[in-house]
Design a protein around this motif. Structure first.
Motif, PDB file in Angstrom:
ATOM      1  N   GLU A  74       9.091  22.678 182.542  1.00  0.00           N
ATOM      2  CA  GLU A  74       9.827  21.967 181.495  1.00  0.00           C
ATOM      3  C   GLU A  74      10.363  20.641 182.028  1.00  0.00           C
ATOM      4  O   GLU A  74      10.250  19.599 181.366  1.00  0.00           O
ATOM      5  CB  GLU A  74      10.975  22.852 181.009  1.00  0.00           C
ATOM      6  N   PHE A  75      10.944  20.676 183.227  1.00  0.00           N
ATOM      7  CA  PHE A  75      11.498  19.470 183.836  1.00  0.00           C
ATOM      8  C   PHE A  75      10.407  18.419 184.050  1.00  0.00           C
ATOM      9  O   PHE A  75      10.581  17.245 183.681  1.00  0.00           O
ATOM     10  CB  PHE A  75      12.158  19.829 185.169  1.00  0.00           C
ATOM     11  N   PHE A  76       9.280  18.833 184.635  1.00  0.00           N
ATOM     12  CA  PHE A  76       8.210  17.878 184.938  1.00  0.00           C
ATOM     13  C   PHE A  76       7.609  17.288 183.670  1.00  0.00           C
ATOM     14  O   PHE A  76       7.405  16.073 183.567  1.00  0.00           O
ATOM     15  CB  PHE A  76       7.125  18.557 185.770  1.00  0.00           C
ATOM     16  N   LEU A  77       7.318  18.122 182.684  1.00  0.00           N
ATOM     17  CA  LEU A  77       6.652  17.654 181.477  1.00  0.00           C
ATOM     18  C   LEU A  77       7.550  16.755 180.630  1.00  0.00           C
ATOM     19  O   LEU A  77       7.114  15.703 180.143  1.00  0.00           O
ATOM     20  CB  LEU A  77       6.174  18.848 180.650  1.00  0.00           C
ATOM     21  N   LEU A  78       8.811  17.144 180.450  1.00  0.00           N
ATOM     22  CA  LEU A  78       9.697  16.349 179.598  1.00  0.00           C
ATOM     23  C   LEU A  78      10.146  15.063 180.276  1.00  0.00           C
ATOM     24  O   LEU A  78      10.183  14.004 179.639  1.00  0.00           O
ATOM     25  CB  LEU A  78      10.905  17.189 179.179  1.00  0.00           C
ATOM     26  N   THR A  79      10.499  15.131 181.555  1.00  0.00           N
ATOM     27  CA  THR A  79      10.864  13.889 182.246  1.00  0.00           C
ATOM     28  C   THR A  79       9.657  12.970 182.345  1.00  0.00           C
ATOM     29  O   THR A  79       9.779  11.750 182.186  1.00  0.00           O
ATOM     30  CB  THR A  79      11.428  14.169 183.648  1.00  0.00           C
ATOM     31  N   GLY A  80       8.475  13.567 182.576  1.00  0.00           N
ATOM     32  CA  GLY A  80       7.255  12.759 182.618  1.00  0.00           C
ATOM     33  C   GLY A  80       6.987  12.087 181.292  1.00  0.00           C
ATOM     34  O   GLY A  80       6.551  10.925 181.236  1.00  0.00           O
ATOM     35  N   ALA A 116      19.269  30.443 189.734  1.00  0.00           N
ATOM     36  CA  ALA A 116      18.384  29.401 189.210  1.00  0.00           C
ATOM     37  C   ALA A 116      19.013  28.637 188.055  1.00  0.00           C
ATOM     38  O   ALA A 116      18.546  27.546 187.707  1.00  0.00           O
ATOM     39  CB  ALA A 116      17.061  30.020 188.762  1.00  0.00           C
ATOM     40  N   ASP A 117      20.076  29.183 187.459  1.00  0.00           N
ATOM     41  CA  ASP A 117      20.745  28.486 186.352  1.00  0.00           C
ATOM     42  C   ASP A 117      21.321  27.145 186.799  1.00  0.00           C
ATOM     43  O   ASP A 117      21.478  26.230 185.991  1.00  0.00           O
ATOM     44  CB  ASP A 117      21.861  29.351 185.777  1.00  0.00           C
ATOM     45  N   ILE A 118      21.641  27.028 188.090  1.00  0.00           N
ATOM     46  CA  ILE A 118      22.143  25.750 188.613  1.00  0.00           C
ATOM     47  C   ILE A 118      21.074  24.674 188.435  1.00  0.00           C
ATOM     48  O   ILE A 118      21.352  23.565 187.970  1.00  0.00           O
ATOM     49  CB  ILE A 118      22.543  25.890 190.094  1.00  0.00           C
ATOM     50  N   ALA A 119      19.845  25.016 188.827  1.00  0.00           N
ATOM     51  CA  ALA A 119      18.740  24.073 188.671  1.00  0.00           C
ATOM     52  C   ALA A 119      18.474  23.780 187.194  1.00  0.00           C
ATOM     53  O   ALA A 119      18.132  22.655 186.825  1.00  0.00           O
ATOM     54  CB  ALA A 119      17.485  24.627 189.336  1.00  0.00           C
ATOM     55  N   LYS A 120      18.633  24.807 186.359  1.00  0.00           N
ATOM     56  CA  LYS A 120      18.418  24.637 184.921  1.00  0.00           C
ATOM     57  C   LYS A 120      19.424  23.641 184.337  1.00  0.00           C
ATOM     58  O   LYS A 120      19.048  22.780 183.534  1.00  0.00           O
ATOM     59  CB  LYS A 120      18.545  25.997 184.227  1.00  0.00           C
ATOM     60  N   VAL A 121      20.672  23.738 184.719  1.00  0.00           N
ATOM     61  CA  VAL A 121      21.701  22.820 184.212  1.00  0.00           C
ATOM     62  C   VAL A 121      21.412  21.397 184.669  1.00  0.00           C
ATOM     63  O   VAL A 121      21.487  20.446 183.882  1.00  0.00           O
ATOM     64  CB  VAL A 121      23.104  23.269 184.667  1.00  0.00           C
ATOM     65  N   VAL A 122      21.074  21.231 185.963  1.00  0.00           N
ATOM     66  CA  VAL A 122      20.753  19.902 186.493  1.00  0.00           C
ATOM     67  C   VAL A 122      19.544  19.323 185.764  1.00  0.00           C
ATOM     68  O   VAL A 122      19.529  18.149 185.369  1.00  0.00           O
ATOM     69  CB  VAL A 122      20.490  19.970 188.008  1.00  0.00           C
ATOM     70  N   ILE A 125      20.510  18.192 182.268  1.00  0.00           N
ATOM     71  CA  ILE A 125      21.294  16.951 182.290  1.00  0.00           C
ATOM     72  C   ILE A 125      20.372  15.740 182.468  1.00  0.00           C
ATOM     73  O   ILE A 125      20.530  14.706 181.798  1.00  0.00           O
ATOM     74  CB  ILE A 125      22.356  16.997 183.408  1.00  0.00           C
ATOM     75  N   ILE A 126      19.396  15.858 183.375  1.00  0.00           N
ATOM     76  CA  ILE A 126      18.455  14.756 183.600  1.00  0.00           C
ATOM     77  C   ILE A 126      17.623  14.505 182.347  1.00  0.00           C
ATOM     78  O   ILE A 126      17.436  13.345 181.931  1.00  0.00           O
ATOM     79  CB  ILE A 126      17.545  15.069 184.807  1.00  0.00           C
ATOM     80  N   ILE A 127      17.131  15.576 181.721  1.00  0.00           N
ATOM     81  CA  ILE A 127      16.351  15.425 180.486  1.00  0.00           C
ATOM     82  C   ILE A 127      17.211  14.808 179.385  1.00  0.00           C
ATOM     83  O   ILE A 127      16.757  13.935 178.644  1.00  0.00           O
ATOM     84  CB  ILE A 127      15.797  16.791 180.039  1.00  0.00           C
ATOM     85  N   MET A 128      18.461  15.240 179.291  1.00  0.00           N
ATOM     86  CA  MET A 128      19.379  14.702 178.291  1.00  0.00           C
ATOM     87  C   MET A 128      19.571  13.195 178.487  1.00  0.00           C
ATOM     88  O   MET A 128      19.517  12.420 177.523  1.00  0.00           O
ATOM     89  CB  MET A 128      20.725  15.418 178.391  1.00  0.00           C
ATOM     90  N   TYR A 159      19.221  19.449 174.284  1.00  0.00           N
ATOM     91  CA  TYR A 159      19.593  19.546 175.697  1.00  0.00           C
ATOM     92  C   TYR A 159      21.058  19.184 175.943  1.00  0.00           C
ATOM     93  O   TYR A 159      21.663  19.699 176.883  1.00  0.00           O
ATOM     94  CB  TYR A 159      18.646  18.693 176.553  1.00  0.00           C
ATOM     95  N   SER A 160      21.619  18.341 175.119  1.00  0.00           N
ATOM     96  CA  SER A 160      23.050  18.034 175.239  1.00  0.00           C
ATOM     97  C   SER A 160      23.885  19.271 174.957  1.00  0.00           C
ATOM     98  O   SER A 160      24.791  19.620 175.727  1.00  0.00           O
ATOM     99  CB  SER A 160      23.432  16.918 174.268  1.00  0.00           C
ATOM    100  N   VAL A 161      23.576  19.954 173.856  1.00  0.00           N
ATOM    101  CA  VAL A 161      24.335  21.146 173.489  1.00  0.00           C
ATOM    102  C   VAL A 161      24.030  22.296 174.450  1.00  0.00           C
ATOM    103  O   VAL A 161      24.910  23.094 174.775  1.00  0.00           O
ATOM    104  CB  VAL A 161      24.034  21.558 172.032  1.00  0.00           C
ATOM    105  N   SER A 162      22.778  22.379 174.941  1.00  0.00           N
ATOM    106  CA  SER A 162      22.409  23.441 175.874  1.00  0.00           C
ATOM    107  C   SER A 162      23.215  23.355 177.167  1.00  0.00           C
ATOM    108  O   SER A 162      23.616  24.384 177.718  1.00  0.00           O
ATOM    109  CB  SER A 162      20.909  23.365 176.197  1.00  0.00           C
ATOM    110  N   VAL A 163      23.440  22.146 177.638  1.00  0.00           N
ATOM    111  CA  VAL A 163      24.264  21.965 178.841  1.00  0.00           C
ATOM    112  C   VAL A 163      25.664  22.502 178.592  1.00  0.00           C
ATOM    113  O   VAL A 163      26.231  23.226 179.427  1.00  0.00           O
ATOM    114  CB  VAL A 163      24.320  20.478 179.248  1.00  0.00           C
ATOM    115  N   PHE A 164      26.217  22.179 177.441  1.00  0.00           N
ATOM    116  CA  PHE A 164      27.552  22.657 177.077  1.00  0.00           C
ATOM    117  C   PHE A 164      27.579  24.184 177.003  1.00  0.00           C
ATOM    118  O   PHE A 164      28.504  24.824 177.512  1.00  0.00           O
ATOM    119  CB  PHE A 164      27.966  22.043 175.737  1.00  0.00           C
TER     120      PHE A 164
END
Length: 207
Positions: A74-80, A116-122, A125-128, A159-164
């Motif tokens: 998810e991180f790679f595809l969306l940030t990409g 792994a939730d730590i990485a998920k939050v980070v 935030i980057i995707i947001m 992703y904004s609300v998901s972080v919250f």
């Protein structure tokens, strides 16, 4: 609350399947950057399909090993996606790929980080931040055709609300069963909004 959660969950599955089928039908009329949206949603569909198939077909009840793959993909595809839309150099995309690959090696090889939730939050935030920056630029650039503007806005909102939600969830030491299902249902409602934005956009797409 468990009944409501299951109802929203199966609605999500139906919406996601509809997005995949409609996106596949419209794939040929997408430009190179827009095709990345379909790749992202196809990856999510693949992960959800594995989560459903592994317990029922292969009797594998614990599918938690898919979580790091989901986070990294998810991180790679969306940030990409947003890096390409922002026309940033390929070196930035390479760094993102290294980060995603490094996380998977770290998690699968050394079980770090343990949560792994730590990485998920980070990651969220980057995707947001990237989606928000892209959205601002698209709104300012009114002369350009932004066929996926509604999707970009939905991604930013999701992703904004998901972080919250993640932060709130981990601040509560002991969740009751109802609280747990409320949080899951809220996240699934956000997913439904995101999938609806894809459906709306794909339906309106023309050559």
């Amino acid at each position: 609350m468990a009944g409501l959660y299951k109802a929203i969950l199966f609605l999500n599955y139906a919406l996601l399947l509809s997005v995949i089928l409609l996106g596949a039908a419209k794939y040929r009329i997408l430009n190179s950057k827009e095709k990345q949206y379909f790749h992202c949603i196809a990856f999510l569909f693949f992960i959800e399909l594995l989560n459903l198939a592994l317990p029922y077909i292969f009797k594998l009840n614990d599918t938690s090993f898919l979580y790091p793959l989901y986070i990294a993909g998810e991180f790679f595809l969306l940030t990409g996606l947003f890096i390409r839309k922002l026309d940033w150099p390929n070196s930035v995309l390479g760094i993102v790929g290294l980060l995603a690959g490094g996380f998977m090696v770290s998690k699968y090889g050394f079980d770090y980080p343990a949560n792994a939730d730590i990485a998920k939050v980070v990651s969220n935030i980057i995707i947001m931040c990237l989606s928000g920056f892209t959205l601002i630029r698209e709104i300012k650039n009114t002369s350009a055709q932004n066929r996926f503007l509604f999707v970009d806005a939905s991604i930013f909102f999701y992703y904004s609300v998901s972080v919250f939600i993640f932060i709130i969830q981990h601040q509560i030491a002991n969740l009751s069963e109802n609280d747990y299902y409320i949080i899951l249902s809220a996240n699934n409602i956000l997913s439904s909004i995101l999938y609806c934005s894809f459906l709306y956009t794909f339906i309106r797409l023309k050559k």
